[in-house]
Scaffold this motif. Structure first.
Motif, short mmCIF file in Angstrom:
data_model
loop_
_atom_site.label_atom_id
_atom_site.label_comp_id
_atom_site.label_asym_id
_atom_site.label_seq_id
_atom_site.Cartn_x
_atom_site.Cartn_y
_atom_site.Cartn_z
N UNK A 164 0.85 -1.20 0.00
CA UNK A 164 0.00 0.00 0.00
C UNK A 164 0.88 1.25 0.00
N UNK A 165 0.62 2.13 -0.94
CA UNK A 165 1.35 3.39 -1.06
C UNK A 165 0.46 4.54 -0.61
N UNK A 166 0.98 5.38 0.28
CA UNK A 166 0.29 6.58 0.73
C UNK A 166 1.14 7.80 0.34
N UNK A 167 0.52 8.78 -0.31
CA UNK A 167 1.20 10.03 -0.67
C UNK A 167 0.60 11.12 0.21
N UNK A 168 1.41 11.66 1.11
CA UNK A 168 0.90 12.54 2.16
C UNK A 168 -0.03 13.65 1.66
N UNK A 169 0.40 14.51 0.71
CA UNK A 169 -0.48 15.61 0.30
C UNK A 169 -1.69 15.16 -0.51
N UNK A 170 -1.66 13.94 -1.04
CA UNK A 170 -2.77 13.43 -1.84
C UNK A 170 -3.81 12.72 -0.97
N UNK A 171 -3.33 11.84 -0.10
CA UNK A 171 -4.26 11.06 0.72
C UNK A 171 -4.70 11.79 2.00
N UNK A 172 -3.88 12.73 2.48
CA UNK A 172 -4.20 13.42 3.74
C UNK A 172 -4.00 14.92 3.57
N UNK A 173 -4.75 15.58 2.69
CA UNK A 173 -4.46 16.98 2.36
C UNK A 173 -4.95 18.01 3.37
N UNK A 174 -5.97 17.69 4.19
CA UNK A 174 -6.61 18.71 5.02
C UNK A 174 -6.39 18.43 6.51
N UNK A 175 -5.74 19.37 7.19
CA UNK A 175 -5.47 19.20 8.63
C UNK A 175 -6.76 19.10 9.44
N UNK A 176 -7.83 19.73 8.99
CA UNK A 176 -9.09 19.71 9.74
C UNK A 176 -9.73 18.33 9.74
N UNK A 177 -9.30 17.47 8.83
CA UNK A 177 -9.86 16.12 8.75
C UNK A 177 -8.94 15.09 9.41
N UNK A 178 -8.07 15.56 10.29
CA UNK A 178 -7.07 14.68 10.89
C UNK A 178 -7.70 13.46 11.56
N UNK A 179 -8.74 13.67 12.35
CA UNK A 179 -9.36 12.55 13.05
C UNK A 179 -9.93 11.52 12.08
N UNK A 180 -10.49 11.99 10.99
CA UNK A 180 -11.01 11.08 9.97
C UNK A 180 -9.87 10.29 9.33
N UNK A 181 -8.78 10.99 9.01
CA UNK A 181 -7.63 10.33 8.40
C UNK A 181 -7.04 9.27 9.34
N UNK A 182 -7.00 9.58 10.63
CA UNK A 182 -6.46 8.62 11.60
C UNK A 182 -7.21 7.30 11.53
N UNK A 183 -8.53 7.40 11.57
CA UNK A 183 -9.34 6.19 11.52
C UNK A 183 -9.18 5.44 10.22
N UNK A 184 -9.14 6.18 9.11
CA UNK A 184 -8.99 5.55 7.80
C UNK A 184 -7.64 4.85 7.66
N UNK A 185 -6.59 5.52 8.14
CA UNK A 185 -5.26 4.95 8.02
C UNK A 185 -5.09 3.72 8.90
N UNK A 186 -5.56 3.79 10.13
CA UNK A 186 -5.48 2.64 11.02
C UNK A 186 -6.25 1.45 10.44
N UNK A 187 -7.42 1.73 9.91
CA UNK A 187 -8.24 0.66 9.34
C UNK A 187 -7.57 0.04 8.11
N UNK A 188 -6.98 0.90 7.26
CA UNK A 188 -6.32 0.40 6.06
C UNK A 188 -5.14 -0.51 6.40
N UNK A 189 -4.35 -0.10 7.39
CA UNK A 189 -3.19 -0.90 7.78
C UNK A 189 -3.62 -2.20 8.43
N UNK A 190 -4.58 -2.13 9.33
CA UNK A 190 -5.06 -3.34 10.00
C UNK A 190 -5.66 -4.33 9.00
#
Length: 367
Positions: A167-193
């Motif tokens: 799995x490849x993650x590109x920081x500015x592409x997959x996680x562009x908005x700081x205000x969505x940090x909590x959403x990204x956290x859940x998505x990233x943890x779920x993707x890795x798990x």
């Protein structure tokens, strides 16, 4: 091998079913049933409907089951070309190929060739590793960070970066908005798990890692730590690779100092760079510096990519022509290399773009 004996075998299995606990063979029967259903009976299923069931059963998985039946069924299945020594056809772990590709396809990076090969080989050969392998690649753009990540994927997995285990993650592409940090956290943890559950050996690549929010890195920090498991899932067979431009200037300064003193760049050692990279990473603004990944020393190797010189650019140009099935003479390779911008202004020693634009630039020199 013909399947003419398959029906009698299945009948025999049914006749003896009362003697065997169903739960002891469930993982094996699920695997073979999925293959029969999708490929023999041509049922409606997606190619990767359940990746966990793609793993070929190995070892003593049917305790008490007649060995003759087990061998017979496994031989028939292997005759269809679906077996691998690793037990999972998606994973190849071709260390010999990795060593060859690093040696022949990567130019001007003796430290990378040595450190990456030893780190990957040591991790693969140690199934009892006490933590996942975490590498951090540092250097200017065009020096080969993404290229080496692809080489690793190509040699560890049958389908390279397209593998279900990568799995490849590109920081500015997959996680562009700081205000969505909590959403990204859940998505990233779920993707890795999810990937770790579906594949026994996984590879996660984070490009432009210096742009990751520190909170995002800390959210997945437990997966790279010395834990037996996190919420019942073991991550110890995962590989995490971070790609970053942090430290590029420091690496270039060291290489330039060696050149000024008349020393060969091949004499640059990890002791000349790794501690500087670690220090600069801690001081630089960005996710790395503020994350627990650094404070808890969870990065196993800081891998420096040296700036590329004129001779390395020529080798990259040669490879670009070869990739198109073309041959180029020395004069043509010189033309391509001379067209690049070199720095510092006085010495004109290092290619400002490395080899990044070479495949496109040779278009100007084609007949």
């Amino acid at each position: 091998m013909s399947a003419r004996w398959l029906l009698p075998l299945l009948c025999a299995l049914s006749a003896e079913a009362d003697f065997f606990p169903l739960d002891s063979i469930s993982n094996v029967s699920t695997y073979y049933f999925n293959y029969f259903y999708c490929n023999i009976w041509e049922g409606e299923c997606q190619p990767h409907q359940d990746d966990a069931t793609q793993q070929v059963p190995v070892g003593d998985l049917w305790p008490g089951f007649p060995q003759d039946y087990t061998i017979l069924l496994h031989q028939w299945y292997c005759s269809l070309g679906q077996c691998c020594e690793s037990g999972d056809c998606r994973i190849t772990n071709n260390i010999t190929g990795l060593a060859k590709d690093l040696q022949t396809k990567l130019h001007g990076q003796h430290l990378v060739q040595s450190v990456v090969l030893k780190a990957i080989q040591g991790f693969i050969n140690n199934p009892e590793s006490n933590k996942p392998l975490t590498l951090s690649f540092h250097g200017w753009t065009g020096t080969g960070k993404n290229f080496v990540a692809r080489i690793i994927a190509d040699n560890l997995y049958r389908d390279g970066v397209k593998s279900e285990c990568v799995r490849l993650f590109i920081a500015p592409f997959h996680f562009p908005h700081a205000r969505l940090l909590d959403t990204y956290k859940g998505q990233l943890r779920e993707a890795i798990r999810d990937l770790v559950l579906r594949c026994p050996q996984t590879l996660f690549i984070f490009d432009e890692a210096e742009k990751l929010h520190p909170g995002l890195i800390d959210a997945i920090k437990p997966y790279m730590d010395h834990y037996d498991n996190v919420d019942g899932v073991s991550y110890r067979r995962a590989i995490f690779i971070f790609l970053s431009n942090i430290g590029g200037a420091t690496i270039n300064d060291v290489a330039l100092d060696f050149w000024h003193s008349g020393q060969n760049r091949e004499d640059i050692g990890m002791e000349d760079l790794e501690h500087r990279l670690r220090a600069e990473t801690l001081e630089t603004q960005g996710g790395f510096a503020q994350s627990e990944l650094m404070s808890d020393h969870l990065i196993d190797f800081f891998v420096p990519f040296l700036p590329l010189e004129y001779r390395h650019v020529k080798l990259c140009a040669r490879d670009a022509y070869t990739a198109r099935g073309l041959e180029a003479d020395e004069a043509t390779l010189d033309e391509v290399a001379k067209a690049m911008l070199y720095v510092p202004k006085e010495e004109r020693l290092f290619s400002a773009q490395g080899c990044k634009s070479i495949p496109q630039r040779i278009n100007f020199f084609l007949p």
